[in-house]
Design a protein around this motif. Structure first.
Motif, PDB file in Angstrom:
ATOM      1  N   MET A 428       0.814  -1.209   0.000  1.00 31.13           N
ATOM      2  CA  MET A 428       0.000   0.000   0.000  1.00 31.13           C
ATOM      3  C   MET A 428       0.852   1.266   0.000  1.00 31.13           C
ATOM      4  O   MET A 428       1.948   1.303   0.556  1.00 31.13           O
ATOM      5  N   VAL A 429       0.314   2.309  -0.622  1.00 28.69           N
ATOM      6  CA  VAL A 429       0.874   3.659  -0.544  1.00 28.69           C
ATOM      7  C   VAL A 429      -0.288   4.620  -0.372  1.00 28.69           C
ATOM      8  O   VAL A 429      -1.263   4.569  -1.129  1.00 28.69           O
ATOM      9  N   GLN A 430      -0.204   5.477   0.628  1.00 30.02           N
ATOM     10  CA  GLN A 430      -1.275   6.443   0.908  1.00 30.02           C
ATOM     11  C   GLN A 430      -2.647   5.761   1.043  1.00 30.02           C
ATOM     12  O   GLN A 430      -3.665   6.269   0.580  1.00 30.02           O
ATOM     13  N   GLU A 463       4.647   5.592  -5.985  1.00 29.27           N
ATOM     14  CA  GLU A 463       4.578   4.199  -5.554  1.00 29.27           C
ATOM     15  C   GLU A 463       5.939   3.502  -5.688  1.00 29.27           C
ATOM     16  O   GLU A 463       6.353   2.747  -4.805  1.00 29.27           O
ATOM     17  N   SER A 464       6.635   3.767  -6.797  1.00 32.50           N
ATOM     18  CA  SER A 464       7.926   3.119  -7.024  1.00 32.50           C
ATOM     19  C   SER A 464       8.957   3.567  -5.998  1.00 32.50           C
ATOM     20  O   SER A 464       9.774   2.758  -5.520  1.00 32.50           O
ATOM     21  N   PHE A 465       8.925   4.853  -5.646  1.00 30.09           N
ATOM     22  CA  PHE A 465       9.862   5.321  -4.617  1.00 30.09           C
ATOM     23  C   PHE A 465       9.564   4.669  -3.271  1.00 30.09           C
ATOM     24  O   PHE A 465      10.483   4.252  -2.552  1.00 30.09           O
ATOM     25  N   ALA A 466       8.285   4.565  -2.909  1.00 27.27           N
ATOM     26  CA  ALA A 466       7.926   3.925  -1.640  1.00 27.27           C
ATOM     27  C   ALA A 466       8.415   2.484  -1.608  1.00 27.27           C
ATOM     28  O   ALA A 466       8.947   2.011  -0.595  1.00 27.27           O
ATOM     29  N   MET A 467       8.251   1.780  -2.732  1.00 23.45           N
ATOM     30  CA  MET A 467       8.727   0.402  -2.834  1.00 23.45           C
ATOM     31  C   MET A 467      10.231   0.330  -2.602  1.00 23.45           C
ATOM     32  O   MET A 467      10.727  -0.473  -1.790  1.00 23.45           O
ATOM     33  N   TYR A 468      10.981   1.189  -3.307  1.00 21.61           N
ATOM     34  CA  TYR A 468      12.442   1.166  -3.206  1.00 21.61           C
ATOM     35  C   TYR A 468      12.913   1.568  -1.809  1.00 21.61           C
ATOM     36  O   TYR A 468      13.796   0.913  -1.226  1.00 21.61           O
TER      37      TYR A 468
END
Length: 477
Positions: A428-430, A463-468
């Motif tokens: 999840m993000v936000q 989303e990609s930054f949160a994943m990384y």
């Protein structure tokens, strides 16, 4: 392919800082040749005011007599550069400049999308830059890519294994000239075609450490996005992907399975019924933007059937071939790509970046005129070896990419036969589902990025930054 699920040793046993006096000694004794110079960049044409991050550009000489000069952009971590990971990033192609990663994917700058009427494009700060969690070296590789050049014509002849050797040299020489980063954990990452070279490069780094090469590199793992890995998985995935996305009929899919028997490559079949079914498949999908099937097809060359199902390099080239849309309001992502040509070919920009005069002519985002030999056919064996060494890995897929579909990536990961330690679930993000993930006993995390394309951070930056950030911090997604 059955692989033991145990992890024998850490990816590296090295965690040493080389004292500056040791560096000087190595240079004086001739143990390490060094042709590397970097210069701080504090202002860039098109960006208002001083850069709010540390940017350095420069060249590192590699190869015989250091005839090859690899150009790089280095952005220091905006968080804690003394402790954060050092991340070496490669753009795919082969032959696509690291500038694409810097500006369109994971770097701290983006172009401001608007009409320019021949004026210099403007740059804006990217709030989702991966440099908020690590220092990143963006390197133009192989030679002939971006601003990298060779001092003689023969040195331009390269290929997968040669590129790996040059990158290995590059990283050790760069660390010699930046001893403050020698003890930092090191990761190598990239997307698309880089999926073929990065696992081999990580193995080469480990081998170099084992053989006592200086400086020792504190290699910890690697990150791959929509990576080319193995033709048996990659090139057979578009058909089931298209069916799952509702792009072809049930009847055509069933016929394809029956006539082609799971081998959906025109170059690999002589069965007339299979060929006819593949051509019908192409007719159904030829109007799609294969890099992200929900986006409009504009600015990309539509592949011929032989390219779509034949040579892997041709398939990847299709993503980067650009016509030039002139209207920024057209919804064409490729308008933003054309801005890079205007910016990098400006004399003031080149001076700011410290580009050596006369080293190259017109800059190209992707150079497909390289004398390049694709001599790595599959990296499955390397993934297994790196797993046995205990290397961490993050393999992610934009789930709307039909060039290297997530189904093929899932399949080759599954073929390694590691046990699952964290089964399929959403991340999840936000408060919203950003994708799905699964983690394996070999330290490999697979993640989809919901709505992402072939270069997932370009389509889903937050989303990609949160994943990384979660993964590099060794937190669960």
């Amino acid at each position: 392919m059955a692989i033991s699920s145990g992890i024998a040793t850490p990816c590296t046993l090295v965690s040493l800082r080389l004292h500056p006096f040791v560096v000087a000694f190595l240079l004086l004794q001739g143990h390490v040749q060094l042709s590397c110079c970097g210069s701080r960049v504090e202002f860039l044409p098109g960006f208002e005011g001083p850069l709010p991050f540390h940017l350095e550009t420069g060249y590192v000489g590699v190869g015989e007599s250091e005839a090859i000069q690899l150009f790089y952009y280095f952005v220091e971590s905006e968080r804690n550069p003394k402790e954060d990971a050092l991340f070496l990033w490669l753009t795919g192609g082969p032959g696509c400049s690291a500038f694409s990663g810097l500006i369109y994917e994971i770097g701290p700058l983006n172009f401001k999308i608007k009409a320019y009427n021949r004026s210099l494009p403007e740059l804006v700060f990217n709030p989702y830059s991966w440099t908020k969690a690590s220092s990143i070296i963006f390197v133009d590789s192989p030679v002939g890519t971006g601003f990298s050049y060779a001092e003689n014509p023969l040195a331009y002849e390269t290929g997968d294994f040669i590129q790996v050797q040059h990158l290995h040299q590059f990283l050790r020489k760069w660390l010699i000239s930046h001893p403050e980063f020698i003890s930092n954990p090191v990761y190598v990452g990239g997307d698309s075609y880089s999926g073929l070279t990065i696992p081999v490069l990580v193995q080469e780094i480990i081998n170099g450490n084992d053989e006592g090469e200086n400086p020792a590199i504190n290699i910890q793992g690697y990150v791959l996005g929509n990576p080319a890995t193995d033709p048996g998985f990659d090139q057979n995935a578009p058909v089931p992907f298209a069916h799952g996305m509702g792009l072809i009929s049930d009847e055509l899919y069933e016929s394809l399975k029956r006539t082609c028997r799971g081998q959906y490559q025109l170059s690999e079949t002589t069965n007339a019924e299979c060929v006819n079914d593949l051509l019908a498949f192409y007719q159904c999908t030829s109007g799609l933007q294969t890099a992200q099937i929900l986006e409009p097809l504009c600015g990309f060359a539509s592949p011929k059937p032989g390219e779509m199902f034949g040579d892997r390099r041709s398939l990847l080239e299709n993503f980067f071939l650009v016509r030039e849309p002139t209207d920024p309001d057209s919804g064409c992502r490729t308008y933003g790509y054309t801005l890079s040509y205007s910016w990098t070919n400006d004399d003031n920009v080149r001076e700011a970046l410290h580009i050596r005069k006369g080293s190259i002519g017109d800059w190209q985002r992707c150079n497909y005129g390289l004398k390049y030999t694709s001599d790595i056919s599959t990296t499955l064996e390397y993934h297994a070896k790196l797993s046995a060494k205990g290397c961490r890995s993050l393999i992610y897929s934009g789930d709307h990419d039909m060039i290297v579909p997530y189904l093929g990536t899932q399949a080759w990961i599954r073929s390694l036969n590691y046990s699952i330690v964290d089964d399929w679930r959403s991340w999840m993000v936000q408060g919203q589902v950003a994708g799905y993930t699964r983690t394996y006993s070999n330290g490999m995390t697979f993640a989809t990025v919901k709505g992402g394309g072939h270069t997932a951070p370009e389509y889903r930056p937050e989303e990609s930054f949160a994943m990384y950030e979660r993964w590099i911090s060794q937190e669960p997604l």
